[in-house]
Design a protein around this motif. Structure first.
Motif, mmCIF file in Angstrom:
data_model
loop_
_atom_site.group_PDB
_atom_site.id
_atom_site.type_symbol
_atom_site.label_atom_id
_atom_site.label_comp_id
_atom_site.label_asym_id
_atom_site.label_seq_id
_atom_site.Cartn_x
_atom_site.Cartn_y
_atom_site.Cartn_z
ATOM 1 N N ALA A 124 -118.240 -37.504 -84.295
ATOM 2 C CA ALA A 124 -116.808 -37.187 -84.303
ATOM 3 C C ALA A 124 -116.596 -35.704 -84.035
ATOM 4 C CB ALA A 124 -116.199 -37.559 -85.654
ATOM 5 N N THR A 126 -113.066 -32.679 -83.811
ATOM 6 C CA THR A 126 -111.699 -32.368 -84.218
ATOM 7 C C THR A 126 -110.740 -32.387 -83.028
ATOM 8 O OG1 THR A 126 -112.075 -30.006 -83.863
ATOM 9 C CG2 THR A 126 -112.554 -30.877 -86.064
ATOM 10 N N THR A 141 -110.410 -36.701 -83.970
ATOM 11 C CA THR A 141 -109.367 -36.740 -84.992
ATOM 12 C C THR A 141 -108.008 -36.314 -84.425
ATOM 13 O OG1 THR A 141 -109.755 -34.457 -85.716
ATOM 14 C CG2 THR A 141 -111.039 -36.201 -86.806
ATOM 15 N N ALA A 149 -109.092 -32.652 -90.680
ATOM 16 C CA ALA A 149 -109.869 -33.432 -89.713
ATOM 17 C C ALA A 149 -111.054 -34.130 -90.376
ATOM 18 C CB ALA A 149 -110.351 -32.530 -88.576
ATOM 19 N N GLU A 152 -109.973 -37.215 -92.200
ATOM 20 C CA GLU A 152 -109.768 -38.372 -91.319
ATOM 21 C C GLU A 152 -111.071 -39.117 -91.103
ATOM 22 O OE1 GLU A 152 -107.575 -38.239 -87.562
ATOM 23 O OE2 GLU A 152 -106.821 -36.285 -88.225
ATOM 24 N N VAL A 153 -112.140 -38.375 -90.881
ATOM 25 C CA VAL A 153 -113.446 -38.989 -90.649
ATOM 26 C C VAL A 153 -113.942 -39.676 -91.918
ATOM 27 C CG1 VAL A 153 -115.875 -38.472 -90.155
ATOM 28 C CG2 VAL A 153 -114.066 -37.529 -88.709
#
Length: 173
Positions: A124, A126, A141, A149, A152-153
């Motif tokens: 992932a 940002t 994100t 961010a 979110e992950v």
């Protein structure tokens, strides 16, 4: 394989610092001390991941006393600073635990993170990560680094593992 499937397999999740857990700005006092700002949203997400049994690891290319304090505050035992080869660092941690790369995730924001991001089962970046990095990760994100961010992950992983709804319900009691 879709992003939820790969996120559901994460047993060990690594995070970069500058640009991921912070906004990437570097502040120095006149005495040479470095100051970093961390998001409490991100911090709680990291703690939730840990409480769900996902090991959280921080691997940074820079050394920072502020980061040492933040990691200790969050109960993160695996803090690796001034690391030139992040992929090798994470590979060693996986080997120690008998895990393969499919069980690993990493969140980074710049091209120096690509070797580790491309090796992990889940990757992932940002919203404000480098555009080239965005082309080579599974999840980007909506939020920027240091601004939620990482949370979110964390929420994505917890939801994919089936833990998020139960964990959030605990706060309603």
């Amino acid at each position: 394989m879709n992003v939820r499937e790969t996120a559901s397999r994460v047993a060990l999740m690594g995070f970069d610092v500058d640009g991921v857990l912070t906004d990437g700005s570097l502040y120095f006092t006149p005495g040479g001390d470095e100051i970093k700002a961390f998001s409490s949203l991100d911090g709680h997400g990291l703690k939730m991941l840990q409480s769900a049994g996902v090991e959280v690891v921080i691997i940074s290319g820079r050394r920072s006393r502020a980061l040492e304090l933040r990691a200790a505050n969050l109960g993160i035992r695996e803090l690796h600073m001034a690391v030139e080869d992040k992929r090798a660092c994470l590979g060693g941690l996986l080997a120690q635990r008998g895990l393969d790369w499919r069980a690993a995730g990493y969140m980074g924001d710049d091209v120096v993170d690509l070797p580790i991001l491309r090796a992990c089962g889940f990757s992932a970046t940002t919203a404000d990560g480098h555009d080239f990095v965005k082309q080579h990760v599974q999840f980007v994100t909506a939020r920027s680094g240091g601004r939620g961010a990482a949370r979110e992950v964390c929420d994505l992983i917890l939801d994919a593992r089936g833990d998020l709804e139960r964990m959030l319900a605990d706060y309603l009691d």
